[in-house]
Design a protein around this motif. Sequence first.
Motif, PDB file in Angstrom:
ATOM      1  N   ILE A 182      -0.202   3.452 -14.822  1.00  0.00           N
ATOM      2  CA  ILE A 182      -0.443   2.032 -14.545  1.00  0.00           C
ATOM      3  C   ILE A 182      -1.904   1.715 -14.245  1.00  0.00           C
ATOM      4  CG2 ILE A 182       1.908   1.700 -13.723  1.00  0.00           C
ATOM      5  CD1 ILE A 182       0.899   1.780 -10.872  1.00  0.00           C
ATOM      6  N   GLU A 183      -2.735   2.734 -14.055  1.00  0.00           N
ATOM      7  CA  GLU A 183      -4.149   2.494 -13.763  1.00  0.00           C
ATOM      8  C   GLU A 183      -4.795   1.710 -14.903  1.00  0.00           C
ATOM      9  OE1 GLU A 183      -7.378   2.433 -11.336  1.00  0.00           O
ATOM     10  OE2 GLU A 183      -5.466   3.392 -10.832  1.00  0.00           O
ATOM     11  N   GLY A 184      -5.406   0.597 -14.565  1.00  0.00           N
ATOM     12  CA  GLY A 184      -6.096  -0.216 -15.561  1.00  0.00           C
ATOM     13  C   GLY A 184      -5.224  -1.216 -16.290  1.00  0.00           C
ATOM     14  N   LEU A 185      -3.907  -1.198 -16.062  1.00  0.00           N
ATOM     15  CA  LEU A 185      -3.035  -2.160 -16.727  1.00  0.00           C
ATOM     16  C   LEU A 185      -3.078  -3.510 -16.020  1.00  0.00           C
ATOM     17  CD1 LEU A 185       0.187  -0.048 -17.476  1.00  0.00           C
ATOM     18  CD2 LEU A 185      -1.681  -0.616 -19.043  1.00  0.00           C
ATOM     19  N   THR A 186      -2.810  -4.558 -16.772  1.00  0.00           N
ATOM     20  CA  THR A 186      -2.674  -5.895 -16.203  1.00  0.00           C
ATOM     21  C   THR A 186      -1.284  -6.420 -16.529  1.00  0.00           C
ATOM     22  OG1 THR A 186      -3.590  -6.966 -18.178  1.00  0.00           O
ATOM     23  CG2 THR A 186      -5.139  -6.389 -16.413  1.00  0.00           C
ATOM     24  N   ALA A 187      -0.847  -7.397 -15.726  1.00  0.00           N
ATOM     25  CA  ALA A 187       0.472  -7.984 -15.918  1.00  0.00           C
ATOM     26  C   ALA A 187       0.378  -9.497 -15.878  1.00  0.00           C
ATOM     27  CB  ALA A 187       1.446  -7.485 -14.845  1.00  0.00           C
ATOM     28  N   VAL A 188       1.291 -10.139 -16.565  1.00  0.00           N
ATOM     29  CA  VAL A 188       1.368 -11.597 -16.594  1.00  0.00           C
ATOM     30  C   VAL A 188       2.243 -12.067 -15.441  1.00  0.00           C
ATOM     31  CG1 VAL A 188       2.125 -13.613 -17.906  1.00  0.00           C
ATOM     32  CG2 VAL A 188       1.051 -11.665 -19.089  1.00  0.00           C
ATOM     33  N   HIS A 189       1.766 -13.082 -14.721  1.00  0.00           N
ATOM     34  CA  HIS A 189       2.533 -13.714 -13.641  1.00  0.00           C
ATOM     35  C   HIS A 189       2.754 -15.174 -14.017  1.00  0.00           C
ATOM     36  CE1 HIS A 189       1.925 -10.555 -10.384  1.00  0.00           C
ATOM     37  NE2 HIS A 189       1.199 -10.123 -11.402  1.00  0.00           N
ATOM     38  N   ASP A 190       3.990 -15.622 -13.848  1.00  0.00           N
ATOM     39  CA  ASP A 190       4.355 -16.957 -14.325  1.00  0.00           C
ATOM     40  C   ASP A 190       5.441 -17.541 -13.415  1.00  0.00           C
ATOM     41  OD1 ASP A 190       4.778 -19.225 -15.835  1.00  0.00           O
ATOM     42  OD2 ASP A 190       5.325 -18.172 -17.677  1.00  0.00           O
ATOM     43  N   TRP A 191       5.325 -18.825 -13.110  1.00  0.00           N
ATOM     44  CA  TRP A 191       6.287 -19.496 -12.234  1.00  0.00           C
ATOM     45  C   TRP A 191       7.510 -20.025 -12.979  1.00  0.00           C
ATOM     46  CZ3 TRP A 191       7.108 -24.539 -13.691  1.00  0.00           C
ATOM     47  CH2 TRP A 191       6.112 -25.128 -14.491  1.00  0.00           C
ATOM     48  N   VAL A 192       7.449 -20.122 -14.301  1.00  0.00           N
ATOM     49  CA  VAL A 192       8.508 -20.793 -15.050  1.00  0.00           C
ATOM     50  C   VAL A 192       9.871 -20.109 -14.924  1.00  0.00           C
ATOM     51  CG1 VAL A 192       9.281 -21.456 -17.364  1.00  0.00           C
ATOM     52  CG2 VAL A 192       6.937 -21.939 -16.649  1.00  0.00           C
TER      53      VAL A 192
ATOM     54  N   GLY B 289       0.842  -1.187   0.000  1.00  0.00           N
ATOM     55  CA  GLY B 289       0.000   0.000   0.000  1.00  0.00           C
ATOM     56  C   GLY B 289       0.881   1.242   0.000  1.00  0.00           C
ATOM     57  N   ALA B 290       1.897   1.252   0.847  1.00  0.00           N
ATOM     58  CA  ALA B 290       2.854   2.363   0.862  1.00  0.00           C
ATOM     59  C   ALA B 290       3.605   2.424  -0.464  1.00  0.00           C
ATOM     60  CB  ALA B 290       3.826   2.201   2.023  1.00  0.00           C
ATOM     61  N   ALA B 291       3.928   1.266  -1.031  1.00  0.00           N
ATOM     62  CA  ALA B 291       4.625   1.241  -2.316  1.00  0.00           C
ATOM     63  C   ALA B 291       3.798   1.947  -3.386  1.00  0.00           C
ATOM     64  CB  ALA B 291       4.916  -0.197  -2.726  1.00  0.00           C
ATOM     65  N   TYR B 292       2.493   1.730  -3.372  1.00  0.00           N
ATOM     66  CA  TYR B 292       1.621   2.417  -4.336  1.00  0.00           C
ATOM     67  C   TYR B 292       1.481   3.895  -3.993  1.00  0.00           C
ATOM     68  CZ  TYR B 292      -2.436   4.067  -6.830  1.00  0.00           C
ATOM     69  OH  TYR B 292      -3.274   4.822  -7.621  1.00  0.00           O
ATOM     70  N   ASP B 293       1.214   4.203  -2.725  1.00  0.00           N
ATOM     71  CA  ASP B 293       0.969   5.587  -2.328  1.00  0.00           C
ATOM     72  C   ASP B 293       2.117   6.510  -2.709  1.00  0.00           C
ATOM     73  OD1 ASP B 293      -1.435   4.813  -1.205  1.00  0.00           O
ATOM     74  OD2 ASP B 293      -0.668   4.769   0.860  1.00  0.00           O
ATOM     75  N   ASN B 294       3.338   6.007  -2.687  1.00  0.00           N
ATOM     76  CA  ASN B 294       4.509   6.842  -2.909  1.00  0.00           C
ATOM     77  C   ASN B 294       4.976   6.887  -4.358  1.00  0.00           C
ATOM     78  OD1 ASN B 294       5.684   7.912  -0.145  1.00  0.00           O
ATOM     79  ND2 ASN B 294       4.814   5.888   0.233  1.00  0.00           N
ATOM     80  N   LEU B 295       4.229   6.285  -5.258  1.00  0.00           N
ATOM     81  CA  LEU B 295       4.502   6.477  -6.677  1.00  0.00           C
ATOM     82  C   LEU B 295       4.146   7.898  -7.077  1.00  0.00           C
ATOM     83  CD1 LEU B 295       2.997   3.171  -8.123  1.00  0.00           C
ATOM     84  CD2 LEU B 295       5.431   3.726  -7.946  1.00  0.00           C
ATOM     85  N   SER B 296       4.781   8.395  -8.111  1.00  0.00           N
ATOM     86  CA  SER B 296       4.409   9.712  -8.632  1.00  0.00           C
ATOM     87  C   SER B 296       3.006   9.659  -9.226  1.00  0.00           C
ATOM     88  CB  SER B 296       5.402  10.156  -9.706  1.00  0.00           C
ATOM     89  OG  SER B 296       5.260   9.358 -10.879  1.00  0.00           O
ATOM     90  N   GLU B 297       2.354  10.809  -9.272  1.00  0.00           N
ATOM     91  CA  GLU B 297       1.014  10.847  -9.860  1.00  0.00           C
ATOM     92  C   GLU B 297       1.068  10.450 -11.337  1.00  0.00           C
ATOM     93  OE1 GLU B 297      -1.817  11.186  -8.202  1.00  0.00           O
ATOM     94  OE2 GLU B 297      -0.537  11.215  -6.415  1.00  0.00           O
ATOM     95  N   GLU B 298       2.150  10.793 -12.006  1.00  0.00           N
ATOM     96  CA  GLU B 298       2.303  10.400 -13.406  1.00  0.00           C
ATOM     97  C   GLU B 298       2.333   8.882 -13.539  1.00  0.00           C
ATOM     98  OE1 GLU B 298       5.555  10.801 -17.070  1.00  0.00           O
ATOM     99  OE2 GLU B 298       5.920  11.781 -15.132  1.00  0.00           O
ATOM    100  N   THR B 299       3.102   8.224 -12.657  1.00  0.00           N
ATOM    101  CA  THR B 299       3.185   6.765 -12.725  1.00  0.00           C
ATOM    102  C   THR B 299       1.859   6.122 -12.350  1.00  0.00           C
ATOM    103  OG1 THR B 299       5.553   6.816 -12.233  1.00  0.00           O
ATOM    104  CG2 THR B 299       4.408   4.733 -11.858  1.00  0.00           C
TER     105      THR B 299
END
Length: 306
Positions: free
Chosen positions: A179-189, A165-175
């Motif tokens: 990233i709002e609305g983006l998705t990411a792929v997560h993979d164990w390989v 939560g702190a990691a998100y709060d301290n991002l710049s407003e531009e960032t």
Amino acid sequence: MSTAAVPRPALDKPLMHYGRRILERTAPGAPRAEYRLLGLAPLTPHIGAEITGIDLSRPIGDDLAEELRQALLEWKVVFFRDQHTFGPEHHLALAAVWGEPEANPFFPQGDTVGVSRLAKDATAVGTENIWHSDHSFMAAPALGSVLRAVEVPAAGGDTMWADMGAAYDNLSEETKGRIEGLTAVHDWVPSWGAMMTEEQIARLRERLPAVEHPVVVRHPRTGRKLLYVNEPFTTRIVGLSGAESRDLLDELVLQARIPEFQVRFRWQPDSVAIWDNIAVQHYAINDYYPQRRVMERIAIAGVPLS
């Protein structure tokens, strides 16, 4: 966890920060909890607290269970000391305060179903030293984890947690806007698969395909916005070119490394930690070789993230 195939962020610019950090313990406007049945000793102002006055080998009634759930929501990771009579049945009962146990497909199982026994010593050097969120490579990532120290080295072997939560709060407003609305792929390989043959990977792929999660998720209980990408399992951001995705992920995963967002716990035998796996990432410090470290872990089944 092997990290041989995991790309590392390029530190090609200084991460200077001017002014105070935003370090909120709870979501804005959330009421402060009151505790009647347990004591709390914070380890930092916003993440991590030791719970006192509780014997986890005794039955956990409804009122205590609710206070434990509230404490975890407020502090993200909580700790208990001197739980000398805490056995596998108590471990399962404690995890049940939050939900059903969930096996990690890559961990050895102990004598009790649902409990993984993790032993590292001179013949099994630990490789778990990377910031990560458990089971983010699954469609419904683990809600939390309960970890008990069975045997710890005389020095070293601490674990750290980072407040996402702190990691998100301290991002710049531009960032944040980017990233709002983006998705990411997560993979164990790229991590677990580095220790497997191609045939083993293919067999596991059938039940563990790559999955997508939002880059910014809302906590399923509090609604707080959290940054949800991690170094070993988040492989790319959907809709961006390979270079754009890598550059953005390099910036985002570094947020977990900022000390102001972290808490560090020194294990003792019969200590127990519980963490909110959606709200934090963790890092098991591998500085104790060739001493021995034995832990027992239960993951708590989660839900799809939004």
